[in-house]
Scaffold this active site. Structure first.
Site, short mmCIF file in Angstrom:
data_model
loop_
_atom_site.label_atom_id
_atom_site.label_comp_id
_atom_site.label_asym_id
_atom_site.label_seq_id
_atom_site.Cartn_x
_atom_site.Cartn_y
_atom_site.Cartn_z
N SER A 1 3.11 5.37 2.25
CA SER A 1 2.23 5.79 3.35
C SER A 1 2.58 7.18 3.88
O SER A 1 3.71 7.66 3.72
CB SER A 1 2.31 4.79 4.50
OG SER A 1 2.11 3.48 4.03
N1 SAH Z 1 5.38 0.17 2.78
C1 SAH Z 1 5.31 0.85 1.51
C2 SAH Z 1 3.91 1.32 1.14
C3 SAH Z 1 3.01 0.20 0.97
S1 SAH Z 1 1.68 0.39 -0.15
C4 SAH Z 1 6.26 2.02 1.44
O1 SAH Z 1 6.94 2.31 2.44
O2 SAH Z 1 6.36 2.63 0.38
C5 SAH Z 1 1.16 -1.28 -0.07
C6 SAH Z 1 1.94 -2.21 -0.94
O3 SAH Z 1 1.47 -3.52 -0.66
C7 SAH Z 1 1.73 -1.98 -2.42
O4 SAH Z 1 2.96 -1.78 -3.05
C8 SAH Z 1 1.06 -3.27 -2.89
O5 SAH Z 1 1.44 -3.66 -4.19
C9 SAH Z 1 1.53 -4.27 -1.85
N2 SAH Z 1 0.69 -5.47 -1.70
C10 SAH Z 1 -0.66 -5.57 -1.82
N3 SAH Z 1 -1.04 -6.84 -1.61
C11 SAH Z 1 0.09 -7.55 -1.36
C12 SAH Z 1 0.34 -8.94 -1.07
N4 SAH Z 1 -0.63 -9.86 -1.03
N5 SAH Z 1 1.63 -9.30 -0.85
C13 SAH Z 1 2.64 -8.40 -0.91
N6 SAH Z 1 2.46 -7.10 -1.20
C14 SAH Z 1 1.19 -6.68 -1.41
#
Ligand code: SAH
Length: 249
Positions: free
Chosen positions: A94
């Protein structure tokens, strides 16, 4: 005097070149670390403080966590730009401002138990841990969960537990949580997660599909209150159970 190649294998030469190589390596690393630190301080000043994030502890942590360690090598030079960056598997780390904004909203003082959904690179989890939280974080893409766990361990974070799994199911073994942060966007608030929120707890989650809004949720006297904060753009929170097996980490 003529020197042959084997003369350079003399222990004194080896010591000299060894010393030179090691100090040169140190020098290069120190210069790089300094460049990244400068960029990080500028990032906090121009992207985060300038937009109204005030919590001194959050600002200090954003100045400390080495964001460049959380992006793929090819994006290191852009690690401190004002936006999200690709981390592989169609996912993103993000934007720094959004990380700081969401973290500030959780109002962490240290010692809280926090659940994160969407580990991604592990950057947000590191920010939470630096604030003294015990972090449980769930990632649905297995290689991302594995890479983040490895990276966080290498960087010395001991208070972060990464699980490969589906965030919609929460992590009931460690519930209830003082705070929950969702960093992928569901189309509606996942009720299972609200259930895992402690009385007096705070939760922040981007909700929507194309148009999303950050929603801030509190639970007091068993009453759930919701407040919309600002429009955002996150990757979707998916329901991809077929990728999952039993294993957790
Ligand atoms: N917080 C992260 C960025 C998040 S991007 C950082 O600091 O880098 C969002 C993430 O959520 C992605 O890696 C994606 O694979 C994950 N995601 C999407 N759906 C999800 C679910 N149902 N459960 C867990 N993770 C999920």
């Amino acid at each position: 005097m003529k020197l042959s190649l084997t003369d350079f294998l003399h222990p004194l030469y080896l010591m000299f070149f060894g010393f030179f190589a090691v100090s040169w390596g140190w020098g290069v690393n120190a210069v790089a670390a300094d460049i990244y630190l400068k960029r990080r301080l500028k990032m906090v000043e121009t992207q985060i403080r300038a937009r109204g994030v005030k919590d001194a502890r959050v600002l200090a942590v954003m100045e400390k966590v080495p964001r460049h360690e959380f992006v793929p090598k090819t994006y290191r030079g852009s690690a401190y730009v004002d936006g999200p960056l690709p981390i592989g598997y169609g996912q993103t780390i993000s934007q720094p401002y959004i990380v700081a904004y969401m973290t500030e909203a959780l109002n962490l003082k240290g010692g809280e138990k926090v659940l994160e959904i969407g580990t991604g690179s592990g950057y947000q989890a590191a920010v939470l841990a630096e604030l003294g939280a015990k972090v449980y974080t769930i990632e649905i893409v297995k290689p991302l969960a594995e890479e983040a766990a490895k990276r966080l361990k290498q960087l010395g974070y001991k208070n972060i537990h990464v699980k490969w799994g589906d965030g919609y199911e929460g992590w009931p073994e460690h519930a209830p949580y003082d705070a929950i942060i969702v960093t992928a966007a569901p189309t509606k608030i996942p009720e299972e997660l609200v259930k895992e929120l402690k009385e007096g707890g705070r939760m922040i989650v981007p909700v929507g599909s194309f148009f999303q809004e950050l929603v801030f949720i509190t639970k007091e006297n068993d009453k759930v209150k919701k407040k919309k904060l600002l429009p955002v753009r996150f990757v979707p929170m998916v329901k991809e159970r077929k990728m999952l097996h039993e294993s957790t980490r």
